[in-house]
Design a protein around this motif. Structure first.
Motif, PDB file in Angstrom:
ATOM      1  N   VAL A   1       0.670  54.692  51.598  1.00 37.14           N
ATOM      2  CA  VAL A   1       1.938  54.058  51.976  1.00 37.14           C
ATOM      3  C   VAL A   1       2.960  54.368  50.877  1.00 37.14           C
ATOM      4  O   VAL A   1       2.707  54.102  49.698  1.00 37.14           O
TER       5      VAL A   1
ATOM      6  N   SER B   1      -0.147  51.695  63.100  1.00 33.50           N
ATOM      7  CA  SER B   1      -0.599  52.932  62.478  1.00 33.50           C
ATOM      8  C   SER B   1      -0.987  53.930  63.557  1.00 33.50           C
ATOM      9  O   SER B   1      -1.607  53.569  64.556  1.00 33.50           O
TER      10      SER B   1
ATOM     11  N   LEU C   1       1.049  57.774  58.935  1.00 26.85           N
ATOM     12  CA  LEU C   1       0.612  56.412  58.587  1.00 26.85           C
ATOM     13  C   LEU C   1      -0.119  55.821  59.789  1.00 26.85           C
ATOM     14  O   LEU C   1      -0.115  56.337  60.866  1.00 26.85           O
TER      15      LEU C   1
END
Ligand code: GLY
Length: 371
Positions: A223, A321, A371
């Motif tokens: 992140v 995600s 992500l």
């Protein structure tokens, strides 16, 4: 997933704790865990300023999200306080942005006109009238901008209420157990490993603030948040020395119900260093005395330090995600975590309970890599 999803919330700061409570109050089975204790990260150093139009004179996505979240605050605090049976320090009595020079006065008076045009009640206060509003403000100040809708919240009381409310709904809190790794469970679900244990659940929420970058998420980039240190002083002052949030170009003052004044804050890119420095103490004291000279006579009661999680574009990262189905990010709130907590909690609840719900495009994790 059944009607009561099991959710692991990683991080018990203001974002993780309020999201965990929101989920539990909507019927999820929630386990919240924190590497330290809930509220012990950046949350403990926050002055709780709720003021989207102080840092945002000009329109921006962050300002609009801040306003949306501010509009949720009354109901959010009322519901959380009732649900947890806890008092939450919360006041909406305005902010006064004080100009100390003519150049600042010109900038602020122009900003007040722009804010009016945008439909925001923002009153220009000439220097002679400032003492009627904030009697101890710098006597030579040429003017100030009053924004009545702004306010502040006691972040420790807010976070403690969220943890208590979570427990009322059967949620569990695990302290001193930081997540290390998040991965998918073959066949469905999410696995979270800490140094002490491994848990599995239907979903997980990654809300570890600055520490989010240190948690490995299977098949995802780290992140992209970096810690930005903020140091904040608490001054013991005579009651009534400051009565509104007083804002200046170099920092701000927040009056506390016990008469003390919070003085914030430094903005320092120094990595994961949570120490307080003499340099910051002196800088903050000087800034406080420039805004309210009577604070020269105050005594230092406490110094608090927190690491704000800053993302690549200063906007939070909130959304599902792509790498681990079932993982929801709620991080990178930088200087706006407290303001954006109600909006984030609401969004996380939608993402958890409604598979068709989408995030707010400006907050989409996909803009920050895989992500
Ligand atoms: N939001 C206040 C600060 O970051 O200092």
């Amino acid at each position: 997933m059944g009607s009561a999803p099991a959710v692991l919330v990683i991080g018990g700061g203001v974002i993780g704790a309020t999201a965990a409570w929101e989920l539990a109050s909507a019927g999820a089975r929630v386990r919240l865990f924190d590497a330290r204790r809930p509220g012990d990260g950046a949350t403990r150093a926050s002055a709780g300023v709720l003021a989207p139009y102080l840092e945002g004179h000009a329109a921006s996505p962050l300002r609009e999200l801040g306003r949306e979240s501010l509009d949720l605050y009354d109901a959010f605090v009322a519901r959380l306080s009732a649900d947890s049976d806890r008092a939450i320090v919360y006041r909406r009595d305005g902010s006064l942005e004080v100009a100390l020079t003519m150049a600042e006065a010109e900038r602020l008076s122009a900003a007040s006109a722009v804010l009016w045009r945008d439909g925001v009640e923002a009153r220009w206060v000439p220097g002679a009238v400032i003492p009627d509003i904030e009697p101890n403000a710098a006597p030579d100040a040429p003017g100030a901008l009053l924004i009545p809708m702004h306010g502040h919240v006691g972040v420790t009381s807010l976070t403690a209420a969220a943890v208590a409310g979570l427990r009322q709904h059967g949620g569990e809190v695990v302290e001193a157990s930081g997540a290390i790794e998040v991965s998918r469970v073959p066949g469905g679900g999410v696995r979270v490993r800490s140094d002490a244990a491994t848990w599995e659940a239907d979903l997980a929420v990654l809300a570890a603030g600055s520490w989010s970058s240190r948690i490995t998420v299977e098949a995802a980039d780290p992140v992209p948040v970096r810690p930005i240190r903020g140091q904040l002083l608490q001054l013991a002052a005579a009651p009534g020395t400051v009565s509104h949030i007083v804002w200046g170009t170099a920092g701000y003052l927040v009056p506390w119900p016990d008469g003390s004044v919070l003085v914030g804050a430094t903005v320092e890119d120094v990595g994961f260093d949570e120490s307080a420095t003499d340099e910051a103490r002196l800088e903050l004291l000087e800034m406080a005395a420039a805004l309210v000279p009577a604070l020269k006579h105050a005594t230092l009661a406490d110094v608090r330090v927190g690491l704000r999680p800053r993302g690549p574009d200063d906007l939070p990262i909130v959304g599902r995600s792509a790498a681990v189905p079932g993982l929801v990010y709620a991080t990178a709130h930088y200087r706006s975590g407290v303001l954006l907590a109600p909006l984030t909690a609401q969004l996380v609840r939608r993402l958890v309970f409604d598979p068709s719900a989408a995030t707010i495009p400006a907050l989409d994790p996909a803009r920050c890599g895989t992500l």
